[in-house]
Design a protein around this motif. Structure first.
Motif, PDB file in Angstrom:
ATOM      1  N   GLU B 282     -59.550  34.069  -6.896  1.00  0.00           N
ATOM      2  CA  GLU B 282     -58.430  34.997  -7.116  1.00  0.00           C
ATOM      3  C   GLU B 282     -58.260  35.893  -5.892  1.00  0.00           C
ATOM      4  OE1 GLU B 282     -58.894  36.100 -11.828  1.00  0.00           O
ATOM      5  OE2 GLU B 282     -60.340  36.884 -10.412  1.00  0.00           O
ATOM      6  N   PHE B 283     -57.030  36.348  -5.679  1.00  0.00           N
ATOM      7  CA  PHE B 283     -56.767  37.358  -4.645  1.00  0.00           C
ATOM      8  C   PHE B 283     -56.504  38.679  -5.357  1.00  0.00           C
ATOM      9  CE2 PHE B 283     -54.975  33.354  -2.826  1.00  0.00           C
ATOM     10  CZ  PHE B 283     -55.960  33.163  -1.861  1.00  0.00           C
ATOM     11  N   LEU B 284     -57.142  39.742  -4.883  1.00  0.00           N
ATOM     12  CA  LEU B 284     -56.991  41.043  -5.548  1.00  0.00           C
ATOM     13  C   LEU B 284     -56.487  42.085  -4.564  1.00  0.00           C
ATOM     14  CD1 LEU B 284     -60.494  41.093  -7.298  1.00  0.00           C
ATOM     15  CD2 LEU B 284     -58.356  40.229  -8.252  1.00  0.00           C
ATOM     16  N   ASP B 285     -55.683  43.014  -5.066  1.00  0.00           N
ATOM     17  CA  ASP B 285     -55.198  44.089  -4.193  1.00  0.00           C
ATOM     18  C   ASP B 285     -56.141  45.291  -4.268  1.00  0.00           C
ATOM     19  OD1 ASP B 285     -54.673  45.337  -6.554  1.00  0.00           O
ATOM     20  OD2 ASP B 285     -52.496  45.119  -6.443  1.00  0.00           O
ATOM     21  N   ALA B 286     -55.742  46.400  -3.663  1.00  0.00           N
ATOM     22  CA  ALA B 286     -56.615  47.572  -3.557  1.00  0.00           C
ATOM     23  C   ALA B 286     -57.033  48.093  -4.932  1.00  0.00           C
ATOM     24  CB  ALA B 286     -55.896  48.663  -2.772  1.00  0.00           C
ATOM     25  N   ALA B 293     -49.077  38.521  -3.062  1.00  0.00           N
ATOM     26  CA  ALA B 293     -48.343  38.963  -1.873  1.00  0.00           C
ATOM     27  C   ALA B 293     -48.873  40.326  -1.452  1.00  0.00           C
ATOM     28  CB  ALA B 293     -46.857  39.037  -2.176  1.00  0.00           C
ATOM     29  N   PHE B 294     -49.252  40.445  -0.187  1.00  0.00           N
ATOM     30  CA  PHE B 294     -49.879  41.676   0.300  1.00  0.00           C
ATOM     31  C   PHE B 294     -49.077  42.233   1.465  1.00  0.00           C
ATOM     32  CE2 PHE B 294     -52.984  39.029  -1.650  1.00  0.00           C
ATOM     33  CZ  PHE B 294     -53.801  39.879  -2.368  1.00  0.00           C
ATOM     34  N   PRO B 295     -48.778  43.517   1.450  1.00  0.00           N
ATOM     35  CA  PRO B 295     -48.091  44.090   2.615  1.00  0.00           C
ATOM     36  C   PRO B 295     -49.015  44.047   3.836  1.00  0.00           C
ATOM     37  CG  PRO B 295     -48.044  45.577   0.730  1.00  0.00           C
ATOM     38  CD  PRO B 295     -48.986  44.490   0.383  1.00  0.00           C
ATOM     39  N   VAL B 296     -48.418  44.013   5.011  1.00  0.00           N
ATOM     40  CA  VAL B 296     -49.197  44.028   6.250  1.00  0.00           C
ATOM     41  C   VAL B 296     -50.106  45.266   6.244  1.00  0.00           C
ATOM     42  CG1 VAL B 296     -49.084  44.175   8.754  1.00  0.00           C
ATOM     43  CG2 VAL B 296     -47.349  42.881   7.522  1.00  0.00           C
ATOM     44  N   GLY B 297     -51.393  45.064   6.513  1.00  0.00           N
ATOM     45  CA  GLY B 297     -52.310  46.193   6.620  1.00  0.00           C
ATOM     46  C   GLY B 297     -52.935  46.612   5.295  1.00  0.00           C
ATOM     47  N   ALA B 298     -52.597  45.945   4.205  1.00  0.00           N
ATOM     48  CA  ALA B 298     -53.127  46.337   2.895  1.00  0.00           C
ATOM     49  C   ALA B 298     -54.559  45.817   2.731  1.00  0.00           C
ATOM     50  CB  ALA B 298     -52.237  45.766   1.797  1.00  0.00           C
ATOM     51  N   ALA B 299     -55.256  46.389   1.771  1.00  0.00           N
ATOM     52  CA  ALA B 299     -56.599  45.889   1.443  1.00  0.00           C
ATOM     53  C   ALA B 299     -56.458  44.541   0.746  1.00  0.00           C
ATOM     54  CB  ALA B 299     -57.303  46.877   0.534  1.00  0.00           C
ATOM     55  N   PHE B 300     -57.407  43.642   1.047  1.00  0.00           N
ATOM     56  CA  PHE B 300     -57.284  42.273   0.565  1.00  0.00           C
ATOM     57  C   PHE B 300     -58.669  41.818   0.119  1.00  0.00           C
ATOM     58  CE2 PHE B 300     -57.735  37.750   1.814  1.00  0.00           C
ATOM     59  CZ  PHE B 300     -56.703  37.180   1.099  1.00  0.00           C
ATOM     60  N   ARG B 301     -58.730  41.193  -1.035  1.00  0.00           N
ATOM     61  CA  ARG B 301     -60.032  40.795  -1.557  1.00  0.00           C
ATOM     62  C   ARG B 301     -59.905  39.396  -2.177  1.00  0.00           C
ATOM     63  NH1 ARG B 301     -64.708  43.751  -3.500  1.00  0.00           N
ATOM     64  NH2 ARG B 301     -63.872  45.572  -2.435  1.00  0.00           N
ATOM     65  N   VAL B 302     -60.876  38.542  -1.844  1.00  0.00           N
ATOM     66  CA  VAL B 302     -60.906  37.216  -2.471  1.00  0.00           C
ATOM     67  C   VAL B 302     -62.111  37.197  -3.415  1.00  0.00           C
ATOM     68  CG1 VAL B 302     -60.950  34.727  -2.058  1.00  0.00           C
ATOM     69  CG2 VAL B 302     -60.096  36.250  -0.283  1.00  0.00           C
ATOM     70  N   ARG B 303     -61.890  36.862  -4.665  1.00  0.00           N
ATOM     71  CA  ARG B 303     -63.014  36.803  -5.628  1.00  0.00           C
ATOM     72  C   ARG B 303     -63.289  35.333  -5.959  1.00  0.00           C
ATOM     73  NH1 ARG B 303     -63.031  41.222 -10.047  1.00  0.00           N
ATOM     74  NH2 ARG B 303     -63.837  42.310  -8.210  1.00  0.00           N
ATOM     75  N   ILE B 304     -64.524  34.919  -5.705  1.00  0.00           N
ATOM     76  CA  ILE B 304     -64.904  33.527  -5.945  1.00  0.00           C
ATOM     77  C   ILE B 304     -65.803  33.477  -7.189  1.00  0.00           C
ATOM     78  CG2 ILE B 304     -65.972  31.478  -4.928  1.00  0.00           C
ATOM     79  CD1 ILE B 304     -65.666  32.981  -2.183  1.00  0.00           C
ATOM     80  N   HIS B 305     -65.326  32.809  -8.210  1.00  0.00           N
ATOM     81  CA  HIS B 305     -66.131  32.638  -9.433  1.00  0.00           C
ATOM     82  C   HIS B 305     -66.889  31.321  -9.320  1.00  0.00           C
ATOM     83  CE1 HIS B 305     -64.035  35.859 -11.707  1.00  0.00           C
ATOM     84  NE2 HIS B 305     -63.022  35.544 -10.904  1.00  0.00           N
ATOM     85  N   TYR B 306     -68.171  31.356  -9.552  1.00  0.00           N
ATOM     86  CA  TYR B 306     -68.941  30.107  -9.488  1.00  0.00           C
ATOM     87  C   TYR B 306     -69.595  29.809 -10.839  1.00  0.00           C
ATOM     88  CZ  TYR B 306     -72.830  33.373  -8.867  1.00  0.00           C
ATOM     89  OH  TYR B 306     -73.723  34.402  -9.049  1.00  0.00           O
ATOM     90  N   ALA B 307     -69.985  28.549 -11.015  1.00  0.00           N
ATOM     91  CA  ALA B 307     -70.718  28.148 -12.225  1.00  0.00           C
ATOM     92  C   ALA B 307     -71.819  27.191 -11.769  1.00  0.00           C
ATOM     93  CB  ALA B 307     -69.782  27.469 -13.207  1.00  0.00           C
ATOM     94  N   ALA B 308     -73.077  27.591 -11.939  1.00  0.00           N
ATOM     95  CA  ALA B 308     -74.194  26.759 -11.476  1.00  0.00           C
ATOM     96  C   ALA B 308     -75.101  26.442 -12.658  1.00  0.00           C
ATOM     97  CB  ALA B 308     -74.967  27.484 -10.381  1.00  0.00           C
ATOM     98  N   GLN B 309     -75.200  25.165 -12.967  1.00  0.00           N
ATOM     99  CA  GLN B 309     -76.041  24.766 -14.095  1.00  0.00           C
ATOM    100  C   GLN B 309     -77.506  24.615 -13.653  1.00  0.00           C
ATOM    101  OE1 GLN B 309     -74.244  21.274 -15.761  1.00  0.00           O
ATOM    102  NE2 GLN B 309     -72.269  22.319 -15.910  1.00  0.00           N
TER     103      GLN B 309
END
Lengths: 294, 414
Positions: B282-286, B293-309
């Motif tokens: 997922e992409f998350l804002d501030a 969609a993120f304005p130029v210069g905004a905070a940007f976060r990528v959240r990676i969900h994992y599943a490990a058996q």
């Protein structure tokens, strides 16, 4: 850096132009005639330049150059002479040596078909820029017709040489040729203009008309004297307006007579009407046709 | 229609229709021509079967010295609008009023004859564009100078390079001194030197009171040249106003649409260990809200969900951000950036990759996410450009580089 180009501020340049649906259809017939004639006069320089481009520039690349214009009528005449010598043609008495009769006939016929052909290309001849640049397209018709007139004048020189060769003296009324051939222009250009419009929206018209004109050659006394043919066929030939237009033009050149003044007048009137009709058709529908051209 | 003193073009309720089928189009053409000829009126403002509106209820005004940009995707009606303004197509509804000589920079050099020399073609083309013989003679040297064709003036145009042909065509068109200039993507031609000369010429032309209508796909060009902009979509006016606002809105729209299109595309995922997977990205804002969609210069976060058996020893998360042209602008690996986070993982969980200021040029970007174990060559799962987001130009900036940092200019001391 070149000097800045000042913008025109003349009243003509500041004229208000309105584009609205049907603005051309709603214009009266006489007004549309005025507009188009005015456009032609204003475009004289454009006509001159387009003529130079299309007529003179085309011959720049060929070795024979302008000799081509002379060759066409000579070759056509030779072929008819050959058929006459072989006994295929029975032209009847023609009053002047047959070669002269045929040469004059084919030259006049060539003028008519030339007017027709060039008018059919009024819109298509400018494919390169008709969609890009706005200018009065009537100018193209005049330019096309001018090319035919120049071709005709050259062919006429060949005719006069043939007159000399065969000892035929042209009548002084030959100077009336511009008047006697005017109806040929009206009829040829009129039919051509109609086809230039209808031939785009319905291509069948163009083909039908081309075949028809090929046939009309045989019911027009280009190659024979109408008196030499059977009465039934003669009636067909007599009802053909081209018969009178062509015969009058030829007779004035050779003998200084008009064989049937009334028939000539009616045929000329018919030709004028066809032309006016075609002119109006062109005026009201040229833009609609350009839309469909590409 | 009344035109105020300064107005050179006024368009009101303009409609234009076309037909989708060739044969039917010819049939309608025959019908319309016959009706025109007989003087019968008919409802041109209604659609017949297979017809569509290429332009629908378009209206705007253009004043002296003003430059109006026309933007929109392909098929939005821009070229049709230019042709109607240029008097080549008739409108099917509404009115167009024009005051002043119109010049068109559309397919410059149309009408050149290849066998004729440059000199002869200048006379011919100038006449086609409405110049008198005297005007051509007066401006002849300026045209030759501007086109920079030198000794080729007396050579047939057929021997010209394509660049020279365009230069000559453009030179003639701008020297025809129209009061209204219609330009369709022409400024994209020629080399840099000539393009700059053209810009200067157009600026000079506008200073002298000329009006410009510029159709372009280049937002940069429209932003630089035009005061106001008209955005056409499917033949209708989507927006008309200040260039900056309209271009921003247009770019946002294009980006969001391209994100929407690519999110429908098949995602390229390769899994090499069925027991471990990247479950979701997922992409998350501030504010921590999911966002695309993120304005130029905004905070940007990528959240990676994992599943490990099973237990994954020393997992490495990698992220790459790429432009549509496949240029990698960001490429980071968790083992280098945050070695302390490399503890083993098992079960479900998530990690975040954050950029404090997303200083990228507005555009559409792809994101590649990779999970490896122990070393970078031991990949468990690879999602190649499987996720997309957009960077939008929210602030009124005029930066054009790929990297758009927070900058300032200061006067130096020499």
């Amino acid at each position: 850096m070149p000097e800045p180009t000042p913008l025109p501020s003349t009243p003509a340049a500041r004229e208000l132009v309105i584009y609205a649906p049907d603005s051309r259809r709603c214009m009266s017939f006489w007004r549309s005639l005025q507009v188009m004639t005015g456009n032609i006069f204003r475009s004289h320089e454009l006509i001159r330049q387009l003529f130079i481009r299309d007529y003179l520039a085309v011959h720049k690349k060929s070795f024979l150059g302008f000799a081509w214009i002379l060759l066409a009528p000579v070759v056509a005449t030779l072929s008819w002479l050959f058929m006459n010598a072989a006994g295929v043609l029975q032209p009847g008495t023609t009053g002047v040596p047959y070669p002269v009769y045929v040469l004059v006939g084919t030259t006049l016929w060539g003028l008519f078909t030339g007017f027709y052909q060039s008018a059919t290309q009024t819109l298509t001849a400018a494919q390169g820029y008709i969609l890009q640049v706005h200018y009065p397209h009537e100018a193209l018709l005049v330019k096309q017709a001018l090319e035919q007139i120049v071709n005709f004048s050259v062919a006429l020189l060949v005719n006069l040489l043939a007159f000399l060769w065969f000892g035929v003296r042209p009548h002084w009324m030959i100077v009336l040729l511009p008047v006697t051939t005017l109806p040929l222009f009206f009829l040829g250009a009129g039919l051509g203009l109609i086809i230039s419009v209808l031939g785009v929206v319905a291509t069948e018209f163009r083909r039908v008309c081309e075949v028809a004109i090929g046939l009309v050659l045989f019911i027009t006394p280009v190659l024979y004297n109408p008196a030499a043919i059977g009465p039934r066929f003669q009636a067909v030939v007599r009802w053909n307006p081209l018969t009178h237009l062509l015969e009058t033009a030829r007779s004035t050149m050779l003998t200084g007579t008009v064989p049937d003044p009334l028939a000539f007048a009616l045929s000329a009137l018919f030709a004028l009407l066809v032309f006016l009709l075609a002119w109006r058709l062109f005026f009201v529908s040229e833009h609609r046709v350009i839309e469909k051209l590409f | 229609m009344d035109l105020s003193n300064d107005t050179v073009i006024k368009v009101e309720g303009l409609h234009k229709k076309f037909c989708r089928h060739l044969r039917r189009s010819m049939f309608y053409g025959t019908l319309d021509v016959s009706r025109d000829m007989l003087g019968l009126s008919y409802r041109a403002d209604r659609l017949r079967p297979s017809e569509f509106w290429a332009l629908e209820n378009v209206g705007f005004e253009l004043k002296r010295s003003e430059a109006l940009g026309v933007i929109g995707s392909n098929g939005s009606g821009k070229t049709t609008l230019l042709r109607i303004l240029n008097g080549i197509f008739p409108p099917d509804g509404g009115q167009v009023a024009i005051r002043g000589r119109m010049g068109a920079l559309i397919a410059v050099g149309a009408g050149f004859h290849p066998n004729m020399t440059g000199r002869e073609n200048i006379r011919l083309n100038g006449t086609i564009l409405g110049m008198t013989r005297r005007e051509i003679a007066e401006r002849f040297d300026a045209i030759v100078d501007f086109a920079d064709i030198g000794e080729f003036l007396e050579a047939p145009v057929a021997t010209y390079s394509s660049g020279m042909t365009v230069r000559l065509g453009f030179a003639i068109a701008v020297h025809a001194a129209p009061e209204i200039l219609l330009a369709d993507e022409v400024l994209a031609v020629g080399d840099l030197r000539f393009a700059l000369k053209c810009y200067r010429k157009i600026a000079e032309y506008r200073r002298n009171g000329g009006a410009l209508l510029l159709v372009s796909h280049s937002m940069q060009l429209v932003r630089n040249v035009c005061h106001r902009t008209l955005w056409l979509e499917h033949g209708r006016v989507k927006q008309l106003g200040e260039t900056q606002d309209v271009c921003d809105a247009y770019e946002r729209d294009v980006l969001q649409r391209s994100v929407a299109i690519s999110s429908r595309e098949e995602i390229v995922r390769v899994n090499l260990d069925p027991q471990v997977s990247i479950a979701q990205v997922e992409f998350l804002d501030a504010q921590g809200a999911v966002c695309n969609a993120f304005p130029v210069g905004a905070a940007f976060r990528v959240r990676i969900h994992y599943a490990a058996q099973r237990r994954v020893v020393r997992p490495i998360f990698s992220i790459a951000l790429l432009t549509v042209e496949n240029i990698t602008v960001v490429a980071n690996h968790s083992n280098f950036d945050a070695p302390e986070m490399c503890g083993d993982i098992e079960g479900r969980g998530c990690v975040d990759f954050a950029i404090r200021s997303l200083a990228l040029k507005p555009g559409s970007y792809g994101c590649t996410v990779i999970l490896a174990e122990g070393s970078l060559d031991n990949n468990l799962e690879w999602h190649e450009r499987a996720y997309r987001f957009a960077v939008i130009n929210a602030a009124d900036t005029h930066m054009n580089g790929l990297y758009q940092p927070d900058v300032c200019w200061e006067k130096g001391v020499s």
